[in-house]
Design an enzyme around this catalytic site. Sequence first.
Site, PDB file in Angstrom:
ATOM      1  CE  LYS A 176      -1.990   2.850   2.902  1.00 55.00           C
ATOM      2  NZ  LYS A 176      -2.019   4.050   2.058  1.00 55.00           N
ATOM      3  CD  GLU A 251      13.354   1.534   8.980  1.00 57.56           C
ATOM      4  OE1 GLU A 251      13.885   2.620   9.294  1.00 57.56           O
ATOM      5  OE2 GLU A 251      13.876   0.436   9.194  1.00 57.56           O
ATOM      6  CB  CYS A 285      12.959   9.877   7.215  1.00 52.60           C
ATOM      7  SG  CYS A 285      13.919   8.793   6.158  1.00 52.60           S
ATOM      8  CD  GLU A 386       9.768  13.671  10.789  1.00 51.13           C
ATOM      9  OE1 GLU A 386       8.648  13.205  11.086  1.00 51.13           O
ATOM     10  OE2 GLU A 386      10.639  13.028  10.189  1.00 51.13           O
TER      11      GLU A 386
HETATM   12  P1  NDP Z   1       2.065   8.678   7.574  1.00 50.52           P
HETATM   13  O1  NDP Z   1       2.409   7.985   8.832  1.00 50.52           O
HETATM   14  O2  NDP Z   1       0.974   9.665   7.585  1.00 50.52           O
HETATM   15  O3  NDP Z   1       1.702   7.644   6.412  1.00 50.52           O
HETATM   16  C1  NDP Z   1       2.569   6.589   6.030  1.00 50.52           C
HETATM   17  C2  NDP Z   1       1.751   5.507   5.363  1.00 50.52           C
HETATM   18  O4  NDP Z   1       0.851   4.936   6.336  1.00 50.52           O
HETATM   19  C3  NDP Z   1       0.867   6.001   4.226  1.00 50.52           C
HETATM   20  O5  NDP Z   1       0.806   5.009   3.220  1.00 50.52           O
HETATM   21  C4  NDP Z   1      -0.469   6.175   4.916  1.00 50.52           C
HETATM   22  O6  NDP Z   1      -1.535   6.124   4.022  1.00 50.52           O
HETATM   23  C5  NDP Z   1      -0.478   4.960   5.825  1.00 50.52           C
HETATM   24  N1  NDP Z   1      -1.429   5.020   6.919  1.00 50.52           N
HETATM   25  C6  NDP Z   1      -2.006   6.101   7.494  1.00 50.52           C
HETATM   26  N2  NDP Z   1      -2.836   5.725   8.510  1.00 50.52           N
HETATM   27  C7  NDP Z   1      -2.776   4.369   8.579  1.00 50.52           C
HETATM   28  C8  NDP Z   1      -3.371   3.381   9.417  1.00 50.52           C
HETATM   29  N3  NDP Z   1      -4.209   3.703  10.401  1.00 50.52           N
HETATM   30  N4  NDP Z   1      -3.073   2.093   9.208  1.00 50.52           N
HETATM   31  C9  NDP Z   1      -2.202   1.732   8.239  1.00 50.52           C
HETATM   32  N5  NDP Z   1      -1.602   2.621   7.399  1.00 50.52           N
HETATM   33  C10 NDP Z   1      -1.870   3.924   7.569  1.00 50.52           C
HETATM   34  O7  NDP Z   1       3.430   9.326   7.070  1.00 50.52           O
HETATM   35  P2  NDP Z   1       3.648  10.230   5.812  1.00 50.52           P
HETATM   36  O8  NDP Z   1       3.184   9.551   4.571  1.00 50.52           O
HETATM   37  O9  NDP Z   1       3.128  11.573   6.158  1.00 50.52           O
HETATM   38  O10 NDP Z   1       5.241  10.238   5.728  1.00 50.52           O
HETATM   39  C11 NDP Z   1       6.015  11.084   6.477  1.00 50.52           C
HETATM   40  C12 NDP Z   1       6.609  10.365   7.676  1.00 50.52           C
HETATM   41  O11 NDP Z   1       7.349   9.225   7.253  1.00 50.52           O
HETATM   42  C13 NDP Z   1       7.619  11.242   8.384  1.00 50.52           C
HETATM   43  O12 NDP Z   1       7.456  11.176   9.774  1.00 50.52           O
HETATM   44  C14 NDP Z   1       8.961  10.643   7.986  1.00 50.52           C
HETATM   45  O13 NDP Z   1       9.992  10.910   8.863  1.00 50.52           O
HETATM   46  C15 NDP Z   1       8.633   9.204   7.874  1.00 50.52           C
HETATM   47  N6  NDP Z   1       9.611   8.524   7.025  1.00 50.52           N
HETATM   48  C16 NDP Z   1      10.525   7.688   7.610  1.00 50.52           C
HETATM   49  C17 NDP Z   1      11.515   7.090   6.852  1.00 50.52           C
HETATM   50  C18 NDP Z   1      12.526   6.164   7.474  1.00 50.52           C
HETATM   51  O14 NDP Z   1      13.269   5.487   6.752  1.00 50.52           O
HETATM   52  N7  NDP Z   1      12.608   6.052   8.793  1.00 50.52           N
HETATM   53  C19 NDP Z   1      11.606   7.319   5.421  1.00 50.52           C
HETATM   54  C20 NDP Z   1      10.588   8.187   4.899  1.00 50.52           C
HETATM   55  C21 NDP Z   1       9.625   8.763   5.698  1.00 50.52           C
HETATM   56  P3  NDP Z   1      -2.121   7.463   3.376  1.00 50.52           P
HETATM   57  O15 NDP Z   1      -0.989   8.291   2.903  1.00 50.52           O
HETATM   58  O16 NDP Z   1      -2.893   6.877   2.280  1.00 50.52           O
HETATM   59  O17 NDP Z   1      -2.885   8.109   4.487  1.00 50.52           O
END
Ligand code: NDP
Length: 492
Positions: A176, A251, A285, A386
């Site tokens: 997803k 992550e 990130c 962040e």
């Molecule tokens: P989110 O946590 O909002 O979303 C990440 C994914 O989770 C999306 O596909 C989102 O779907 C999905 N999601 C949201 N709610 C749920 C749920 N209840 N159950 C299952 N899946 C869910 O993060 P962002 O997309 O805003 O990304 C930014 C964040 O990711 C930052 O905090 C960043 O630091 C972190 N990140 C970490 C990395 C690492 O390697 N440690 C690398 C890149 C980013 P949808 O978008 O469709 O809502």
Amino acid sequence: MNGEPDLCIGGQWRHASDGGTREIVNPANGSIAAVVDEATADDARDAVAAARAAFDDGAWPGTPVAERAALLDRIADLLQRDKEDLASLETRDTGKTLVESRIDIDDVTSVFRYYAKLAGVEADRIVDVGDPTIISRVVREPIGVCVLIAPWNYPLLQMSWKVAPALAAGCTMVAKPSEVTPLTTIAFAHLLDEAGVPPSVFNLVQGSGAAVGAALTDTAAVDFISFTGGVPTGRTIAETAAKHVTKVALELGGKNPHIVFADAEPESAVDHVLTGVFLHSGQVCSAGTRLIIEESIADDFVAELVARAEKIRVGDGMDPASETGPLVSAQHRAKVEAHVQQGISEGAKLVTGGARPNDPALADGFFYLPTIFDQCDRSMRIVSEETFGPILTVERFTTEAEAITLGNDTEYGLAAGVRTSDSARGERVVRALRHGTVWLNDFGYYTAAAEWGGFGKSGNGRELGPTGLTEYQEIKHIWQNTSPQGAGWFKG
Ligand code: NDP
């Protein structure tokens, strides 16, 4: 995409069961880049059922390792064949520059090449139990059905860090992508078909986290969830998974220090501090968002940073003249703007940026200027939380111990940078920092062969490297008696 079915479930391309679609917005100009199918929770459950059946009854988990490795290599070949198309799709979807998108596709390719090689390395172990009639083996087997959830900043790259080891291990999966940036993952799913990934081994459902994400994670039919995203979502997933005792790798975010000592080579230090924080408009990130700098050079260094930051060419990622692109959405820019206001109200000194660019050609996109706050301290939320945007905060130190204390003063622990020409000090500081990746006199680089992940609230588990494959494996101990005799325990 644009009328074609976009969900791949059980080897079939389908529209959403309720006919739902979503408009994907190009963040550089607010136009509609594509319309894609938006899966429902029922679609998600179908995808999990298909992956479950493919694992329990299909041939993939037992496919010889050499065949799996060859498949990964074919995927790598196709990624390179389609590199330009995938890169421009990623740029239209995320806003990042084409140069960055091309690097992403090369990195994705290298991850498939790496796991193609690693899959073939015999990881099983023979244990000597001190009895020649006993053969004791520890073997690795695929963990089962995996749910792979990726964020919007590096859509294809983050997904490939999961798909490549999952395929190498012999797992089946449901992917997803973020609902905001699904385009390259859809194109990639077609490419997996073409490479010969068997039906139902890879399933794709893009849709909202609340509906689709929740349906994928709140089920006993899944064996492993690999999630990349923010801490609040990670926590929700971990809580949901705990109900089913499902293994989870997270992550999560970062608030990453970049420590510069007075003896650092100045030209590369300025350059890396800027690139470390402003690449992809800070939506990284591991962005080096906290500059922690030795007091004696701080004023001159910050003045140079400001002068160079003001020259960064912000623009449409498709334009070769642009050095950094927009933020991913209007909603995300509003969040960044609120964070900047927070910094101002906390007393941080705004020395550049803090606004949208005034170029009328950029008015329809979600652009934001590279922003620097001086005179920051660790009590400020702008320093501890962040932002995920183009914001650099500056803190100062006078001793090595103070630099280490500041660098570790975060609830996260994803990445950190240290710059000094004193190699003994460099070694002391990198060992003292509690972060998953530490760069010494460099910033931002990684390789498929080395583990990636965080300490503290940056998550648990690791991607990439040998550990990135182990996450997708179960370990089994096989004890074989070659000369069975009665146990002689109960003699009656
Ligand atoms: P989110 O946590 O909002 O979303 C990440 C994914 O989770 C999306 O596909 C989102 O779907 C999905 N999601 C949201 N709610 C749920 C749920 N209840 N159950 C299952 N899946 C869910 O993060 P962002 O997309 O805003 O990304 C930014 C964040 O990711 C930052 O905090 C960043 O630091 C972190 N990140 C970490 C990395 C690492 O390697 N440690 C690398 C890149 C980013 P949808 O978008 O469709 O809502």
